[in-house]
Design a protein around this motif. Sequence first.
Motif, PDB file in Angstrom:
ATOM      1  N   LEU A  11       0.770  -0.937   0.024  1.00  0.00           N
ATOM      2  CA  LEU A  11       0.143  -0.081   0.046  1.00  0.00           C
ATOM      3  C   LEU A  11       0.866   1.158   0.164  1.00  0.00           C
ATOM      4  O   LEU A  11       1.787   1.360   0.680  1.00  0.00           O
ATOM      5  N   GLY A  12       0.565   2.231  -0.656  1.00  0.00           N
ATOM      6  CA  GLY A  12       1.540   3.346  -0.809  1.00  0.00           C
ATOM      7  C   GLY A  12       1.698   3.699  -2.296  1.00  0.00           C
ATOM      8  O   GLY A  12       0.738   3.495  -3.263  1.00  0.00           O
ATOM      9  N   SER A  13       2.698   4.578  -2.396  1.00  0.00           N
ATOM     10  CA  SER A  13       3.209   5.129  -3.832  1.00  0.00           C
ATOM     11  C   SER A  13       4.429   5.356  -3.955  1.00  0.00           C
ATOM     12  O   SER A  13       5.288   5.363  -3.136  1.00  0.00           O
ATOM     13  N   LEU A  14       4.994   5.216  -5.152  1.00  0.00           N
ATOM     14  CA  LEU A  14       6.230   5.614  -5.469  1.00  0.00           C
ATOM     15  C   LEU A  14       6.475   6.500  -6.592  1.00  0.00           C
ATOM     16  O   LEU A  14       5.534   6.589  -7.537  1.00  0.00           O
ATOM     17  N   ASN A  15       7.561   7.652  -6.658  1.00  0.00           N
ATOM     18  CA  ASN A  15       7.783   8.379  -7.670  1.00  0.00           C
ATOM     19  C   ASN A  15       8.778   7.902  -8.496  1.00  0.00           C
ATOM     20  O   ASN A  15       9.904   7.453  -7.983  1.00  0.00           O
ATOM     21  N   LEU A  16       8.708   7.310 -10.071  1.00  0.00           N
ATOM     22  CA  LEU A  16       9.266   6.730 -10.726  1.00  0.00           C
ATOM     23  C   LEU A  16       9.800   7.302 -11.878  1.00  0.00           C
ATOM     24  O   LEU A  16       8.720   8.204 -12.288  1.00  0.00           O
ATOM     25  N   VAL A  68       3.209   6.351  -9.098  1.00  0.00           N
ATOM     26  CA  VAL A  68       2.729   4.826  -9.127  1.00  0.00           C
ATOM     27  C   VAL A  68       2.080   4.730  -7.823  1.00  0.00           C
ATOM     28  O   VAL A  68       2.440   4.559  -6.703  1.00  0.00           O
ATOM     29  N   GLU A  69       0.671   4.558  -7.857  1.00  0.00           N
ATOM     30  CA  GLU A  69       0.068   4.295  -6.573  1.00  0.00           C
ATOM     31  C   GLU A  69      -0.400   2.639  -6.352  1.00  0.00           C
ATOM     32  O   GLU A  69      -0.733   2.165  -7.410  1.00  0.00           O
ATOM     33  N   PHE A  70      -0.112   2.129  -5.482  1.00  0.00           N
ATOM     34  CA  PHE A  70      -0.236   0.448  -5.282  1.00  0.00           C
ATOM     35  C   PHE A  70      -1.345   0.148  -3.968  1.00  0.00           C
ATOM     36  O   PHE A  70      -1.496   0.916  -3.046  1.00  0.00           O
ATOM     37  N   LEU A  71      -2.113  -0.870  -4.325  1.00  0.00           N
ATOM     38  CA  LEU A  71      -2.778  -1.327  -3.541  1.00  0.00           C
ATOM     39  C   LEU A  71      -2.951  -2.675  -3.516  1.00  0.00           C
ATOM     40  O   LEU A  71      -2.884  -3.395  -4.710  1.00  0.00           O
TER      41      LEU A  71
END
Length: 81
Positions: A11-16, A68-71
């Motif tokens: 859960l969360g996000s990364l700047n890529l 990019v947001e993750f779930l």
Amino acid sequence: MQNDQRQLPFLGSLNLEVLQASQTSLHGDLYFDLMVRESGHQASEPFMIRVAKGACVVSPTPGTMVKVEFLSGQVERLTPA
């Protein structure tokens, strides 16, 4: 440059930063296969992610910065950074 897989956040996000992008179709659904690295970390190892086209606000292209947001460890949304 290695095509490493990486443990993605649950859960969360990364700047890529997108290094390479190609489009593929699986059973009629469109996906982007992206080689990326963490934004601002030139020494970080590139890794691959697959993103459903429907999760992309814009089509990712090499050289662009994306958030990019993750779930549940899957890409939920890809937006410009």
